[in-house]
Design a protein around this motif. Sequence first.
Motif, PDB file in Angstrom:
ATOM      1  N   GLY A  78     -15.510 -37.411  30.464  1.00  0.00           N
ATOM      2  CA  GLY A  78     -14.159 -37.691  30.014  1.00  0.00           C
ATOM      3  C   GLY A  78     -13.384 -36.430  29.718  1.00  0.00           C
ATOM      4  N   ALA A  79     -12.072 -36.565  29.620  1.00  0.00           N
ATOM      5  CA  ALA A  79     -11.165 -35.482  29.242  1.00  0.00           C
ATOM      6  C   ALA A  79     -10.244 -35.991  28.149  1.00  0.00           C
ATOM      7  N   GLU A  80      -9.858 -35.076  27.229  1.00  0.00           N
ATOM      8  CA  GLU A  80      -9.064 -35.507  26.073  1.00  0.00           C
ATOM      9  C   GLU A  80      -8.176 -34.378  25.584  1.00  0.00           C
ATOM     10  N   ILE A  81      -6.992 -34.737  25.082  1.00  0.00           N
ATOM     11  CA  ILE A  81      -6.124 -33.801  24.385  1.00  0.00           C
ATOM     12  C   ILE A  81      -5.884 -34.339  22.983  1.00  0.00           C
ATOM     13  N   GLY A  82      -5.615 -33.425  22.041  1.00  0.00           N
ATOM     14  CA  GLY A  82      -5.412 -33.869  20.668  1.00  0.00           C
ATOM     15  C   GLY A  82      -4.511 -32.942  19.880  1.00  0.00           C
ATOM     16  N   VAL A  83      -3.925 -33.479  18.821  1.00  0.00           N
ATOM     17  CA  VAL A  83      -3.098 -32.726  17.874  1.00  0.00           C
ATOM     18  C   VAL A  83      -3.548 -33.104  16.474  1.00  0.00           C
ATOM     19  N   GLY A  84      -3.760 -32.084  15.632  1.00  0.00           N
ATOM     20  CA  GLY A  84      -4.239 -32.381  14.286  1.00  0.00           C
ATOM     21  C   GLY A  84      -3.747 -31.386  13.254  1.00  0.00           C
ATOM     22  N   LEU A  85      -4.108 -31.636  12.003  1.00  0.00           N
ATOM     23  CA  LEU A  85      -3.802 -30.732  10.906  1.00  0.00           C
ATOM     24  C   LEU A  85      -4.891 -29.683  10.794  1.00  0.00           C
ATOM     25  N   GLY A  86      -4.507 -28.478  10.336  1.00  0.00           N
ATOM     26  CA  GLY A  86      -5.444 -27.356  10.352  1.00  0.00           C
ATOM     27  C   GLY A  86      -6.313 -27.199   9.135  1.00  0.00           C
ATOM     28  N   GLY A  87      -6.000 -27.880   8.034  1.00  0.00           N
ATOM     29  CA  GLY A  87      -6.829 -27.755   6.843  1.00  0.00           C
ATOM     30  C   GLY A  87      -6.142 -27.012   5.707  1.00  0.00           C
ATOM     31  N   LYS A  88      -6.919 -26.680   4.679  1.00  0.00           N
ATOM     32  CA  LYS A  88      -6.400 -26.070   3.461  1.00  0.00           C
ATOM     33  C   LYS A  88      -6.214 -24.558   3.606  1.00  0.00           C
ATOM     34  N   THR A  89      -5.296 -24.010   2.780  1.00  0.00           N
ATOM     35  CA  THR A  89      -5.036 -22.572   2.768  1.00  0.00           C
ATOM     36  C   THR A  89      -6.218 -21.818   2.165  1.00  0.00           C
ATOM     37  N   ILE A  90      -6.598 -20.727   2.818  1.00  0.00           N
ATOM     38  CA  ILE A  90      -7.649 -19.850   2.314  1.00  0.00           C
ATOM     39  C   ILE A  90      -6.986 -18.709   1.555  1.00  0.00           C
ATOM     40  N   GLY A 106      -1.819 -24.389  10.116  1.00  0.00           N
ATOM     41  CA  GLY A 106      -0.840 -25.426  10.387  1.00  0.00           C
ATOM     42  C   GLY A 106      -1.396 -26.434  11.375  1.00  0.00           C
ATOM     43  N   LEU A 107      -0.603 -26.806  12.358  1.00  0.00           N
ATOM     44  CA  LEU A 107      -1.055 -27.759  13.364  1.00  0.00           C
ATOM     45  C   LEU A 107      -2.051 -27.119  14.330  1.00  0.00           C
ATOM     46  N   SER A 108      -2.970 -27.924  14.815  1.00  0.00           N
ATOM     47  CA  SER A 108      -3.901 -27.480  15.848  1.00  0.00           C
ATOM     48  C   SER A 108      -3.723 -28.352  17.086  1.00  0.00           C
ATOM     49  N   TYR A 109      -3.982 -27.752  18.242  1.00  0.00           N
ATOM     50  CA  TYR A 109      -3.887 -28.444  19.525  1.00  0.00           C
ATOM     51  C   TYR A 109      -5.169 -28.178  20.295  1.00  0.00           C
ATOM     52  N   ASP A 110      -5.659 -29.161  21.012  1.00  0.00           N
ATOM     53  CA  ASP A 110      -6.903 -28.948  21.739  1.00  0.00           C
ATOM     54  C   ASP A 110      -6.910 -29.700  23.061  1.00  0.00           C
ATOM     55  N   ALA A 111      -7.684 -29.164  23.990  1.00  0.00           N
ATOM     56  CA  ALA A 111      -7.941 -29.796  25.281  1.00  0.00           C
ATOM     57  C   ALA A 111      -9.432 -29.660  25.547  1.00  0.00           C
ATOM     58  N   THR A 112     -10.129 -30.790  25.648  1.00  0.00           N
ATOM     59  CA  THR A 112     -11.583 -30.763  25.758  1.00  0.00           C
ATOM     60  C   THR A 112     -12.070 -31.740  26.823  1.00  0.00           C
ATOM     61  N   ARG A 132      -9.187 -24.711  21.710  1.00  0.00           N
ATOM     62  CA  ARG A 132      -8.349 -25.166  20.599  1.00  0.00           C
ATOM     63  C   ARG A 132      -7.392 -24.052  20.184  1.00  0.00           C
ATOM     64  N   TRP A 133      -6.172 -24.446  19.855  1.00  0.00           N
ATOM     65  CA  TRP A 133      -5.146 -23.525  19.360  1.00  0.00           C
ATOM     66  C   TRP A 133      -4.796 -23.923  17.929  1.00  0.00           C
ATOM     67  N   LEU A 134      -4.586 -22.936  17.062  1.00  0.00           N
ATOM     68  CA  LEU A 134      -4.278 -23.200  15.654  1.00  0.00           C
ATOM     69  C   LEU A 134      -3.126 -22.317  15.206  1.00  0.00           C
ATOM     70  N   LYS A 135      -2.034 -22.928  14.774  1.00  0.00           N
ATOM     71  CA  LYS A 135      -0.904 -22.171  14.235  1.00  0.00           C
ATOM     72  C   LYS A 135      -1.202 -21.807  12.783  1.00  0.00           C
ATOM     73  N   THR A 136      -0.980 -20.538  12.425  1.00  0.00           N
ATOM     74  CA  THR A 136      -1.279 -20.076  11.072  1.00  0.00           C
ATOM     75  C   THR A 136      -0.150 -19.207  10.533  1.00  0.00           C
ATOM     76  N   GLU A 137      -0.079 -19.139   9.208  1.00  0.00           N
ATOM     77  CA  GLU A 137       0.729 -18.145   8.515  1.00  0.00           C
ATOM     78  C   GLU A 137      -0.239 -17.270   7.727  1.00  0.00           C
ATOM     79  N   GLN A 138      -0.238 -15.973   8.012  1.00  0.00           N
ATOM     80  CA  GLN A 138      -1.162 -15.048   7.370  1.00  0.00           C
ATOM     81  C   GLN A 138      -0.364 -14.006   6.594  1.00  0.00           C
TER      82      GLN A 138
END
Length: 199
Positions: A78-90, A106-112, A132-138
């Motif tokens: 199978g193949a799948e794409i997804g969008v999710g939340l990235g989790g808590k601030t470190i 921030g948001l994460s995007y993936d293709a698996t 997987r891609w993850l948007k962050t503020e550092q």
Amino acid sequence: MKKIPLFLVAMALVSPVAANAQDAEDNRLQGPHIGIEAVRDSNEASQATSTREASRKGYGGRVHAGYDAVLGNVVLVGAEIGVGLGGKTIDQASLVTPGRFKVDPGLSYDATGRIGITPTDGLAFYGRAGYRWLKTEQSVTGQTTGNFSRKETEKGFTYGGGMEFAATEYLSLRAEFNHTKYSDDLRQNKMSIGASIRF
């Protein structure tokens, strides 16, 4: 005596199942699907050149869409794409006291893709891999020099595995674990349970 290759053992175990499996087109895990997941994230980060790591766990979610096919009555691909939340601030002490180093996912995007076995109609065990891609503020704040604040998109290889079963003809449930290494300084583990509507 030479050891029998592992794949031969696997084939020997799978063959009886395949011989008695029903036609692939009747498998309830085949075809397009969309779904939603509840996720337990664990993020680990360290400031560049630092050996100190901080981790933070939290809850989030993910939506997905994909397509699965059953090959030879027993192999699921199978193949799948997804969008999710990235989790808590470190948040941890920076390299220069009393500064602070923060990574806010921030948001994460993936293709698996996934591949596994369906020992019986409506049940699958599989491995998953992709990107997987993850948007962050550092940021680094509170230092006399070297402070910064920037947005970055981290990216890396993700892999894991799980199981899924068809609760009804149109609804399947799943549980998964996935690990993503964005860089030597940022990693993420995701444990999730979810449901998919199948068409």
